[in-house]
Enzyme design. Structure first.
Site, PDB file in Angstrom:
ATOM      1  CB  CYS A  77      -1.242  -0.019   1.749  1.00 25.56           C
ATOM      2  SG  CYS A  77      -1.618   1.334   1.148  1.00 25.56           S
ATOM      3  CB  CYS A  83      -2.851   5.639   6.280  1.00 22.88           C
ATOM      4  SG  CYS A  83      -4.242   4.738   6.669  1.00 22.88           S
ATOM      5  CB  CYS A  86      -1.465  -1.230   8.109  1.00 23.01           C
ATOM      6  SG  CYS A  86      -2.686  -1.487   6.894  1.00 23.01           S
ATOM      7  CB  CYS A 161      -7.866   1.085   2.125  1.00 24.81           C
ATOM      8  SG  CYS A 161      -7.863   0.115   4.075  1.00 24.81           S
ATOM      9  CE1 TYR A 313     -18.423  -6.613  28.222  1.00 18.68           C
ATOM     10  CE2 TYR A 313     -18.297  -9.220  29.487  1.00 18.68           C
ATOM     11  CZ  TYR A 313     -18.233  -7.471  29.820  1.00 18.68           C
ATOM     12  OH  TYR A 313     -17.925  -7.193  30.461  1.00 18.68           O
ATOM     13  CD  GLU A 334     -24.185  -6.049  23.027  1.00 17.62           C
ATOM     14  OE1 GLU A 334     -23.260  -6.951  23.255  1.00 17.62           O
ATOM     15  OE2 GLU A 334     -23.813  -4.728  22.860  1.00 17.62           O
ATOM     16  CG  ASP A 384     -16.149 -11.805  21.845  1.00 16.98           C
ATOM     17  OD1 ASP A 384     -15.190 -11.217  22.339  1.00 16.98           O
ATOM     18  OD2 ASP A 384     -17.016 -12.184  20.887  1.00 16.98           O
ATOM     19  CB  CYS A 411     -10.129  -7.751  20.208  1.00 18.14           C
ATOM     20  SG  CYS A 411     -11.492  -6.416  21.272  1.00 18.14           S
TER      21      CYS A 411
HETATM   22  N1  SAH Z   1     -20.010 -11.960  20.655  1.00 27.80           N
HETATM   23  C1  SAH Z   1     -20.449 -10.847  19.736  1.00 27.80           C
HETATM   24  C2  SAH Z   1     -20.694  -9.269  20.157  1.00 27.80           C
HETATM   25  C3  SAH Z   1     -18.708  -8.924  20.284  1.00 27.80           C
HETATM   26  S1  SAH Z   1     -17.496  -7.193  20.770  1.00 27.80           S
HETATM   27  C4  SAH Z   1     -19.469 -10.714  18.516  1.00 27.80           C
HETATM   28  O1  SAH Z   1     -19.067 -11.623  17.828  1.00 27.80           O
HETATM   29  O2  SAH Z   1     -19.979 -10.089  17.830  1.00 27.80           O
HETATM   30  C5  SAH Z   1     -18.348  -7.103  22.899  1.00 27.80           C
HETATM   31  C6  SAH Z   1     -20.182  -6.081  22.653  1.00 27.80           C
HETATM   32  O3  SAH Z   1     -19.964  -5.870  24.815  1.00 27.80           O
HETATM   33  C7  SAH Z   1     -20.317  -5.342  21.843  1.00 27.80           C
HETATM   34  O4  SAH Z   1     -21.452  -6.021  21.136  1.00 27.80           O
HETATM   35  C8  SAH Z   1     -20.621  -4.056  22.920  1.00 27.80           C
HETATM   36  O5  SAH Z   1     -21.700  -3.436  22.865  1.00 27.80           O
HETATM   37  C9  SAH Z   1     -21.264  -5.167  24.603  1.00 27.80           C
HETATM   38  N2  SAH Z   1     -20.559  -3.665  25.342  1.00 27.80           N
HETATM   39  C10 SAH Z   1     -19.606  -3.424  25.799  1.00 27.80           C
HETATM   40  N3  SAH Z   1     -19.777  -3.022  26.785  1.00 27.80           N
HETATM   41  C11 SAH Z   1     -20.550  -3.679  27.799  1.00 27.80           C
HETATM   42  C12 SAH Z   1     -20.866  -4.490  28.988  1.00 27.80           C
HETATM   43  N4  SAH Z   1     -20.528  -3.257  29.770  1.00 27.80           N
HETATM   44  N5  SAH Z   1     -22.135  -4.877  29.241  1.00 27.80           N
HETATM   45  C13 SAH Z   1     -22.536  -5.352  28.162  1.00 27.80           C
HETATM   46  N6  SAH Z   1     -22.162  -5.462  27.027  1.00 27.80           N
HETATM   47  C14 SAH Z   1     -21.055  -4.645  26.466  1.00 27.80           C
END
Ligand code: SAH
Length: 456
Positions: A77, A83, A86, A161, A313, A334, A384, A411
């Site tokens: 790129c 930028c 990356c 991109c 989450y 969520e 997650d 992540c």
């Molecule tokens: N498991 C899902 C989302 C993961 S991302 C997937 O794989 O697609 C993290 C998620 O947590 C997001 O949807 C975000 O809105 C939510 N989130 C962030 N802070 C939070 C909290 N304090 N309580 C509950 N959910 C939350």
């Protein structure tokens, strides 16, 4: 001792967490003084210009490559490294994977009491380019969309991109044309003035449906009809929205979305299930690798038909719904209501009857579970969370519910390792059975990890 603007010969021996090259400088005064060098590759021999000296380390840039690392490649790129999107455009993919593995190992070594946790090699991403199904581009003052330079809010205008889905480019260019034709203004972060903030695009990988969302610092845009006419003609576009964000904040999306044209949501397929995705709902950005992760979790978490599983989450319910046929029931939690609504729709769309979803903060997990008419101790909890991790309250709630199994998808290995250490702070409670990194974000410094834990 080193000072600013010195040029010194260095060999790059390591990579930092942020993806910078690490070298050690020695002279009569210091031995092994650490220098971090932007865009250097392990193995490079360079003339390095020192740009900043701190008490324990210095930062430098490459002045001249005397002998390139074996792993060094020409960036694919032209905007790299200006930028900031990356980090690893100039090293072979195997090098990037090795670096990501080391990052995970280092995070766990520092934070986890059982230091001997060695992760597996990261599972490579099926695609290295055009894998991003979502982009958010800020608009520069000269009305060009781009991305931020590293650690900065300076917009670098970018065309084509190579990480973004191939269908996005014409939509970006058409939106710029619209903005220029009707002399709309770009939002200025410093003054809080100007109308157009960001262009947010998302594509459902399997169906090709694209949602276009223009983020504005106002209630409306002039010439709305022309905008929808121009943009709805672009390949794949099935929804057009405005998102209202009038706050002086770094948060990209405001709470209000105004539908302008087309369908309310886009629909994707993951692991054979259909998923509706509304603009404010979270959705993983690399769909084929997401499928790999969900399948890996479904097949290796040791879940049984008797299990009650919490998907904490849960976003639009993707993970919970993908494992629903293997367990007794799923409870998703969520915080974003639009995502919870999608999760319910998605259960219905796929005729899944054993999944329920609750709009609540993860921190309120215990209260939510105890308030249910049929309280059952969860056998497993899947978490997650976003990059900042779980936090003390959620950790306390997990310990309180004491599931036999915990599956922690993250992540950010640093907060993941920290949280696992916190779970075990009072007494050893959860042991790590397996850590598997997945490369969800090729060419960037980020890595996703799945960690299976079970009660001692
Ligand atoms: N498991 C899902 C989302 C993961 S991302 C997937 O794989 O697609 C993290 C998620 O947590 C997001 O949807 C975000 O809105 C939510 N989130 C962030 N802070 C939070 C909290 N304090 N309580 C509950 N959910 C939350």
């Amino acid at each position: 001792m080193l000072k600013k603007n010195d040029v010194v010969e260095l060999t790059v021996t390591d990579m930092s967490f942020e993806g910078m090259g690490v070298a050690r400088y020695s002279d009569e005064d210091v031995k092994g003084f650490v220098v971090f060098i932007h865009n250097a590759v392990v193995g490079d021999l360079i003339d390095c210009r020192i740009v900043k000296v701190l008490s324990k380390m210095a930062y430098g840039i490459i002045e001249n490559i005397l002998s390139p690392a074996e792993d060094r490649i020409a960036p694919t790129c032209g905007y790299f490294p200006k930028c900031g999107g990356c980090t690893h455009m100039n090293a072979r993919y195997e090098t990037e994977l090795r670096y990501k593995k080391n990052c995970v190992a280092a995070a766990f070594k520092n934070n986890y009491p059982d230091a001997e946790v060695i992760p597996e090699n990261p599972v490579p991403s099926p695609a290295l380019q055009q894998y991003r199904n979502k982009i958010i581009c800020p608009l520069s003052q000269d009305l060009k969309f781009g991305f931020f330079a590293r650690h900065s809010h300076r917009i670098v205008p970018v065309e084509n991109c190579c990480l973004q889905d191939e269908d996005f480019e014409p939509i970006i260019r058409k939106t710029e044309e619209f903005i220029r034709t009707y002399s709309l203004t770009a939002y200025d972060e410093k003054t809080g003035r100007g109308l157009i903030r960001n262009l947010y695009l998302r594509k459902a990988h399997a169906t090709g449906e694209i949602m276009v969302c223009l983020v504005i610092n106002g209630k409306n845009i002039p010439h709305k009809e022309q905008f929808t006419t121009m943009i709805s003609a672009c390949k794949g576009v099935t929804s057009i929205y405005l998102n209202i964000n009038r706050e002086m904040t770094n948060v990209v999306l405001g709470k209000t979305c105004v539908p302008l044209w087309g369908k309310e949501s886009i629909t994707d397929l993951l692991c054979g299930l259909k998923f509706r995705i509304a603009p404010l709902s979270f959705y993983q950005i690399n769909s084929p690798q997401t499928e790999n992760i969900y399948r890996f979790v479904a097949e290796n978490a040791g879940l049984t038909k008797d299990d009650t599983v919490i998907d904490l989450y849960c976003g639009i319910g993707t993970i919970g719904l993908c494992i629903a046929d293997r367990v007794k029931n799923v409870l998703g939690i969520e915080v974003i209501e639009q995502a919870v609504n999608n999760a319910y729709e998605n259960a219905e769309l796929n005729k899944i009857k054993n999944a329920e979803f609750y709009p609540a903060k993860a921190e309120k997990l215990t209260e939510v579970i105890r308030s249910l008419p049929k309280f059952r101790t969860p056998d497993a909890i899947i978490v997650d969370p976003p990059r900042k991790g779980l936090g003390e309250k959620t950790i306390a709630a997990i310990l309180d519910l004491a599931p036999k199994k915990l599956i922690y998808i993250s992540c950010n290995p640093a907060t993941q390792a920290r949280d696992i250490a916190m779970l075990n702070k009072e007494k050893p409670t959860y042991k790590i059975d397996r850590i598997t990194p997945f490369d969800m974000f090729p060419r960037t410094g980020h890595v996703e990890t799945v960690c299976f834990l079970s009660q001692y």
